[in-house]
Design a protein around this motif. Structure first.
Motif, short mmCIF file in Angstrom:
data_model
loop_
_atom_site.label_atom_id
_atom_site.label_comp_id
_atom_site.label_asym_id
_atom_site.label_seq_id
_atom_site.Cartn_x
_atom_site.Cartn_y
_atom_site.Cartn_z
N ALA A 170 0.53 -1.51 0.27
CA ALA A 170 -0.14 0.16 0.02
C ALA A 170 0.95 1.30 -0.08
O ALA A 170 0.35 2.27 -0.67
N TRP A 171 1.71 1.11 0.89
CA TRP A 171 2.74 2.10 1.06
C TRP A 171 3.73 2.67 -0.77
O TRP A 171 3.70 3.99 -0.80
N LEU A 172 3.69 1.98 -0.58
CA LEU A 172 5.27 1.28 -1.85
C LEU A 172 3.91 1.68 -3.44
O LEU A 172 4.04 2.69 -4.23
N GLU A 173 2.77 1.85 -3.45
CA GLU A 173 1.62 2.06 -4.58
C GLU A 173 1.16 3.85 -4.48
O GLU A 173 0.94 4.07 -5.29
N MET A 174 1.19 4.03 -3.03
CA MET A 174 1.58 5.78 -2.59
C MET A 174 2.01 6.65 -2.99
O MET A 174 2.33 7.26 -3.74
N THR A 175 3.46 5.75 -3.01
CA THR A 175 4.96 6.48 -3.19
C THR A 175 5.03 6.62 -5.48
O THR A 175 5.28 7.63 -5.34
N LEU A 176 4.54 5.54 -5.57
CA LEU A 176 5.09 5.64 -6.89
C LEU A 176 3.52 5.92 -7.42
O LEU A 176 4.14 7.36 -8.59
N GLU A 177 3.09 6.60 -7.19
CA GLU A 177 1.69 7.27 -7.29
C GLU A 177 1.78 8.78 -7.51
O GLU A 177 2.31 9.92 -8.58
N ARG A 178 2.40 8.59 -6.44
CA ARG A 178 2.98 10.42 -6.21
C ARG A 178 4.03 10.47 -6.80
O ARG A 178 4.94 12.00 -7.50
N CYS A 179 5.43 9.80 -7.13
CA CYS A 179 6.76 10.19 -7.85
C CYS A 179 6.01 9.83 -9.40
O CYS A 179 6.39 11.51 -9.65
N LYS A 180 4.70 9.26 -10.04
CA LYS A 180 4.92 9.95 -11.80
C LYS A 180 4.02 11.26 -11.83
O LYS A 180 4.38 12.00 -12.59
N VAL A 181 2.81 11.72 -9.87
CA VAL A 181 2.43 13.27 -10.62
C VAL A 181 3.95 14.09 -10.30
O VAL A 181 3.99 15.14 -10.41
N VAL A 182 5.08 13.85 -9.68
CA VAL A 182 5.54 14.87 -8.80
C VAL A 182 6.66 15.52 -10.15
O VAL A 182 6.98 15.95 -10.72
N GLY A 183 6.74 13.22 -10.90
CA GLY A 183 8.03 13.34 -11.99
C GLY A 183 9.35 13.65 -11.54
O GLY A 183 9.68 13.22 -10.35
#
Length: 300
Positions: free
Chosen positions: A67-80
């Motif tokens: 769950a944490w990795l999925e949130m982190t990956l999603e945020r990473c894609k948004v921020v760039g």
């Protein structure tokens, strides 16, 4: 007329005593047969129960990690490209940790709700139940009083002073409430995991051995949950590719853990169902015999 009445009374009394003795005999016989039934099934179920419980605990950790990795990956894609895990995941990290507050606060309230009489009972143990020894051993390890080589019996002798009314209510609860979570290092979490991965180390189970230890157990489990969550959400300055790789590895690990224990879970479920059926049949058999006696007893 008086003699006849006395004879009838004596016969009724004899009949009543006969019913009482027969009910007592049947109850003793039922308890004995139930004990034998448990002795037959519990040793078979115990290792499976431990295996399944530990697997569930491990899978819960992995699920939180995913769950944490999925949130982190999603945020990473948004921020760039400018993504910084420590900075850009700070809000999510705080939210995840706040979710732990309820469990921790409930444990503290359980400690505060203990009575002096309950501590007194625990202090008087000459030969404490194993769950009491293990709980206080875990406290000793958490406090850093002793190392893991210390036996539970040694920890009990050293921990008795914690249970004194003055210390427990004035200092132990206060220190428990203000515990420094930064002390939940990987070695401490590893030490606690040996306790919390046991199906016996649950507050409701520990309560059968000691009410104070049940509250302490809840506190220890809350700290373990907080410690593992801190580990999971610790910033690692990972790239998008690294996060994605770790996410896939965690999902694969979760599937593997589930597969490893699927056979044990099925076997345990089958044994539990078989045991419950035989226990139900045993109870029905004795109810069929005892109920008419109980009715005659009441009529008498």
């Amino acid at each position: 007329m008086s003699a006849d009445w006395e004879q009838e009374l004596k016969e009724a009394e004899d009949n009543l005593n006969t019913h009482v003795k027969e009910l007592g005999r049947l109850k003793t016989e039922y308890d004995h047969n139930l004990y034998k039934l448990k002795e037959s099934y519990y040793p078979k179920m115990r290792p499976l129960k431990v295996q399944v419980y530990r697997s569930v605990q491990t899978r819960r950790f992995i699920e939180k990690q995913i769950a944490w990795l999925e949130m982190t990956l999603e945020r990473c894609k948004v921020v760039g490209a400018t993504f910084n895990e420590k900075r850009d995941m700070e809000r999510q990290r705080e939210e995840m940790m706040r979710e732990m507050d309820g469990v921790f606060n409930a444990a503290i309230e359980a400690l505060k709700g203990l009575r002096k009489e309950e501590l007194a009972v625990m202090r008087k143990y000459e030969h404490p139940p194993q769950l009491v020894l293990e709980t206080m051993h875990a406290v000793s390890l958490l406090r850093g009083d002793k190392d893991e080589e210390e036996t539970a019996e040694q920890a009990w002798e050293d921990a008795k002073y914690l249970l004194c009314d003055t210390y427990f209510f004035a200092f132990f609860i206060s220190k428990a409430r203000t515990f420094d979570f930064t002390r939940l290092t990987p070695p401490i979490i590893e030490a606690l995991s040996k306790f919390v991965t046991s199906p016996d180390f649950e507050p409701k189970v520990v309560a059968d051995a000691s009410v104070p230890c049940s509250a302490i157990c809840a506190w220890l489990r809350a700290l373990y949950e907080i410690g593992t969550m801190r580990q999971i959400t610790e910033p690692a300055n990972r790239t998008e590719a690294e996060i994605a790789t770790q996410l896939e590895a965690a999902k694969k690990d979760l599937r593997m853990k589930a597969k490893e224990t699927s056979g044990a879970e099925q076997k345990l479920a089958a044994l539990q169902q078989e045991f419950e059926q035989r226990r139900h049949d045993l109870k029905d058999r004795y109810d069929h015999t005892m109920n008419p006696l109980q009715e005659r007893f009441l009529e008498a």
